[in-house]
Write a protein that holds these residues in place. Structure first.
Motif, PDB file in Angstrom:
ATOM      1  N   LEU A 258      21.362  -4.034  23.108  1.00 30.98           N
ATOM      2  CA  LEU A 258      21.820  -4.325  21.833  1.00 30.98           C
ATOM      3  C   LEU A 258      20.821  -5.236  21.534  1.00 30.98           C
ATOM      4  CD1 LEU A 258      25.676  -4.920  22.041  1.00 30.98           C
ATOM      5  CD2 LEU A 258      24.382  -2.923  21.040  1.00 30.98           C
ATOM      6  N   LEU A 259      20.298  -6.279  22.162  1.00 26.57           N
ATOM      7  CA  LEU A 259      19.434  -7.077  21.672  1.00 26.57           C
ATOM      8  C   LEU A 259      17.911  -6.601  21.582  1.00 26.57           C
ATOM      9  CD1 LEU A 259      20.405 -10.515  23.396  1.00 26.57           C
ATOM     10  CD2 LEU A 259      20.378  -9.922  21.042  1.00 26.57           C
ATOM     11  N   THR A 260      17.484  -5.680  22.388  1.00 31.59           N
ATOM     12  CA  THR A 260      16.013  -5.164  22.516  1.00 31.59           C
ATOM     13  C   THR A 260      15.874  -3.742  21.634  1.00 31.59           C
ATOM     14  OG1 THR A 260      16.238  -4.344  24.692  1.00 31.59           O
ATOM     15  CG2 THR A 260      15.448  -6.632  24.438  1.00 31.59           C
ATOM     16  N   ASP A 261      16.559  -2.921  22.373  1.00 30.99           N
ATOM     17  CA  ASP A 261      16.366  -1.478  22.038  1.00 30.99           C
ATOM     18  C   ASP A 261      16.877  -1.327  20.600  1.00 30.99           C
ATOM     19  OD1 ASP A 261      15.246  -1.029  24.435  1.00 30.99           O
ATOM     20  OD2 ASP A 261      17.113   0.109  25.415  1.00 30.99           O
ATOM     21  N   VAL A 262      18.163  -1.689  20.309  1.00 28.09           N
ATOM     22  CA  VAL A 262      18.284  -1.471  18.943  1.00 28.09           C
ATOM     23  C   VAL A 262      17.744  -1.830  17.821  1.00 28.09           C
ATOM     24  CG1 VAL A 262      20.282  -1.871  17.210  1.00 28.09           C
ATOM     25  CG2 VAL A 262      20.873  -1.637  19.789  1.00 28.09           C
ATOM     26  N   LYS A 263      17.242  -3.303  17.957  1.00 24.39           N
ATOM     27  CA  LYS A 263      16.109  -3.992  17.034  1.00 24.39           C
ATOM     28  C   LYS A 263      14.843  -3.083  16.759  1.00 24.39           C
ATOM     29  CE  LYS A 263      18.213  -8.238  16.965  1.00 24.39           C
ATOM     30  NZ  LYS A 263      17.876  -9.916  17.358  1.00 24.39           N
ATOM     31  N   ALA A 264      14.422  -2.542  18.167  1.00 31.70           N
ATOM     32  CA  ALA A 264      13.061  -1.796  18.260  1.00 31.70           C
ATOM     33  C   ALA A 264      13.284  -0.367  17.368  1.00 31.70           C
ATOM     34  CB  ALA A 264      12.660  -1.774  19.461  1.00 31.70           C
ATOM     35  N   TYR A 265      14.072   0.139  17.850  1.00 29.43           N
ATOM     36  CA  TYR A 265      14.294   1.685  17.137  1.00 29.43           C
ATOM     37  C   TYR A 265      14.833   1.558  15.817  1.00 29.43           C
ATOM     38  CZ  TYR A 265      14.749   3.423  21.826  1.00 29.43           C
ATOM     39  OH  TYR A 265      14.431   3.914  22.953  1.00 29.43           O
ATOM     40  N   LYS A 266      15.413   0.340  15.162  1.00 35.30           N
ATOM     41  CA  LYS A 266      15.680   0.021  13.871  1.00 35.30           C
ATOM     42  C   LYS A 266      14.270  -0.338  13.089  1.00 35.30           C
ATOM     43  CE  LYS A 266      18.788  -2.478  10.547  1.00 35.30           C
ATOM     44  NZ  LYS A 266      19.528  -3.508  10.611  1.00 35.30           N
ATOM     45  N   ASN A 267      13.561  -1.185  13.556  1.00 37.72           N
ATOM     46  CA  ASN A 267      12.152  -1.307  13.014  1.00 37.72           C
ATOM     47  C   ASN A 267      11.204  -0.288  13.078  1.00 37.72           C
ATOM     48  OD1 ASN A 267      12.879  -4.361  12.677  1.00 37.72           O
ATOM     49  ND2 ASN A 267      12.315  -4.672  14.471  1.00 37.72           N
ATOM     50  N   ALA A 268      11.412   0.732  14.016  1.00 35.31           N
ATOM     51  CA  ALA A 268      10.697   1.857  14.146  1.00 35.31           C
ATOM     52  C   ALA A 268      11.097   3.141  13.087  1.00 35.31           C
ATOM     53  CB  ALA A 268      10.378   2.458  15.473  1.00 35.31           C
ATOM     54  N   SER A 269      12.252   2.805  12.589  1.00 33.64           N
ATOM     55  CA  SER A 269      13.160   3.745  11.927  1.00 33.64           C
ATOM     56  C   SER A 269      13.326   5.078  12.500  1.00 33.64           C
ATOM     57  CB  SER A 269      12.103   4.033  10.449  1.00 33.64           C
ATOM     58  OG  SER A 269      11.808   2.926   9.582  1.00 33.64           O
ATOM     59  N   LEU A 270      13.944   4.835  13.698  1.00 28.40           N
ATOM     60  CA  LEU A 270      14.213   6.025  14.683  1.00 28.40           C
ATOM     61  C   LEU A 270      15.846   5.844  14.689  1.00 28.40           C
ATOM     62  CD1 LEU A 270      11.925   5.459  17.486  1.00 28.40           C
ATOM     63  CD2 LEU A 270      11.559   7.112  15.789  1.00 28.40           C
ATOM     64  N   LYS A 271      16.297   6.556  13.638  1.00 27.88           N
ATOM     65  CA  LYS A 271      17.912   6.537  13.298  1.00 27.88           C
ATOM     66  C   LYS A 271      18.876   7.145  14.402  1.00 27.88           C
ATOM     67  CE  LYS A 271      17.471   6.995   8.354  1.00 27.88           C
ATOM     68  NZ  LYS A 271      17.778   7.604   7.017  1.00 27.88           N
ATOM     69  N   LYS A 272      18.234   8.178  15.035  1.00 24.23           N
ATOM     70  CA  LYS A 272      18.956   8.734  16.239  1.00 24.23           C
ATOM     71  C   LYS A 272      19.046   7.890  17.533  1.00 24.23           C
ATOM     72  CE  LYS A 272      18.640  13.518  14.979  1.00 24.23           C
ATOM     73  NZ  LYS A 272      18.231  15.072  15.644  1.00 24.23           N
ATOM     74  N   GLU A 273      17.818   7.346  17.739  1.00 24.46           N
ATOM     75  CA  GLU A 273      17.814   6.485  18.937  1.00 24.46           C
ATOM     76  C   GLU A 273      18.512   4.996  18.646  1.00 24.46           C
ATOM     77  OE1 GLU A 273      15.188   8.139  17.664  1.00 24.46           O
ATOM     78  OE2 GLU A 273      14.251   9.467  19.153  1.00 24.46           O
ATOM     79  N   HIS A 274      18.230   4.691  17.353  1.00 25.49           N
ATOM     80  CA  HIS A 274      19.042   3.532  17.011  1.00 25.49           C
ATOM     81  C   HIS A 274      20.525   3.704  17.187  1.00 25.49           C
ATOM     82  CE1 HIS A 274      20.341   0.080  14.818  1.00 25.49           C
ATOM     83  NE2 HIS A 274      21.008   0.706  14.108  1.00 25.49           N
ATOM     84  N   LYS A 275      21.251   4.774  16.790  1.00 30.14           N
ATOM     85  CA  LYS A 275      22.609   4.915  16.919  1.00 30.14           C
ATOM     86  C   LYS A 275      22.840   5.221  18.468  1.00 30.14           C
ATOM     87  CE  LYS A 275      23.492   7.370  12.530  1.00 30.14           C
ATOM     88  NZ  LYS A 275      23.851   8.468  12.165  1.00 30.14           N
ATOM     89  N   VAL A 276      22.228   5.875  19.135  1.00 28.52           N
ATOM     90  CA  VAL A 276      22.433   6.267  20.620  1.00 28.52           C
ATOM     91  C   VAL A 276      22.410   4.902  21.522  1.00 28.52           C
ATOM     92  CG1 VAL A 276      21.687   7.420  22.758  1.00 28.52           C
ATOM     93  CG2 VAL A 276      21.789   8.656  20.755  1.00 28.52           C
ATOM     94  N   SER A 277      21.378   4.052  21.174  1.00 27.27           N
ATOM     95  CA  SER A 277      21.159   2.884  21.891  1.00 27.27           C
ATOM     96  C   SER A 277      22.492   1.837  21.486  1.00 27.27           C
ATOM     97  CB  SER A 277      19.741   2.369  21.809  1.00 27.27           C
ATOM     98  OG  SER A 277      19.772   1.926  20.434  1.00 27.27           O
ATOM     99  N   LYS A 278      22.690   1.713  20.351  1.00 33.50           N
ATOM    100  CA  LYS A 278      23.693   0.965  19.847  1.00 33.50           C
ATOM    101  C   LYS A 278      25.166   1.413  20.646  1.00 33.50           C
ATOM    102  CE  LYS A 278      24.973  -1.046  15.558  1.00 33.50           C
ATOM    103  NZ  LYS A 278      25.047  -0.942  13.970  1.00 33.50           N
ATOM    104  N   PHE A 279      25.465   2.775  20.540  1.00 29.55           N
ATOM    105  CA  PHE A 279      26.525   3.221  21.262  1.00 29.55           C
ATOM    106  C   PHE A 279      26.584   2.769  22.754  1.00 29.55           C
ATOM    107  CE2 PHE A 279      28.641   6.964  23.698  1.00 29.55           C
ATOM    108  CZ  PHE A 279      29.855   6.630  23.253  1.00 29.55           C
ATOM    109  N   LEU A 280      25.419   2.821  23.419  1.00 23.53           N
ATOM    110  CA  LEU A 280      25.343   2.871  24.856  1.00 23.53           C
ATOM    111  C   LEU A 280      25.748   1.346  25.052  1.00 23.53           C
ATOM    112  CD1 LEU A 280      22.396   5.190  26.017  1.00 23.53           C
ATOM    113  CD2 LEU A 280      24.967   5.392  26.281  1.00 23.53           C
ATOM    114  N   GLY A 281      25.152   0.464  24.337  1.00 26.18           N
ATOM    115  CA  GLY A 281      25.257  -0.819  24.357  1.00 26.18           C
ATOM    116  C   GLY A 281      26.589  -1.525  24.501  1.00 26.18           C
ATOM    117  N   TRP A 282      27.298  -0.967  23.487  1.00 31.69           N
ATOM    118  CA  TRP A 282      28.829  -1.326  23.403  1.00 31.69           C
ATOM    119  C   TRP A 282      29.418  -0.383  24.379  1.00 31.69           C
ATOM    120  CZ3 TRP A 282      30.047  -5.307  21.414  1.00 31.69           C
ATOM    121  CH2 TRP A 282      29.392  -5.966  20.316  1.00 31.69           C
ATOM    122  N   VAL A 283      29.263   0.572  25.162  1.00 34.38           N
ATOM    123  CA  VAL A 283      29.924   1.368  25.967  1.00 34.38           C
ATOM    124  C   VAL A 283      29.916   0.643  27.254  1.00 34.38           C
ATOM    125  CG1 VAL A 283      29.890   3.257  27.587  1.00 34.38           C
ATOM    126  CG2 VAL A 283      29.809   3.708  25.034  1.00 34.38           C
TER     127      VAL A 283
END
Length: 66
Positions: free
Chosen positions: A21-46
């Protein structure tokens, strides 16, 4: 005396979920990668949810089943 590895598994789930949640989600959000952002957010919370689920399951097992 109870010595087990469950506390380590719970800690690993929480730490990896938090790191995702701290690294991947922010990196994907900054890179405008929407699918990767959603998947990494989901996996972090899982991962974090699995840690809490293990605590709950262990509590129920120790206090009501055993």
């Amino acid at each position: 005396m109870y010595i087990g590895y469950l506390t380590y598994v719970i800690l690993i789930c929480w730490v990896t979920g938090g790191l995702i949640l701290l690294t991947d989600v922010k990196a994907y959000k900054n890179a405008s990668l929407k699918k990767e952002h959603k998947v990494s957010k989901f996996l972090g919370w899982v991962n974090i949810s699995i840690g809490f689920g293990l605590i709950t399951t262990n509590f129920i097992y120790l206090h009501f089943m055993w």
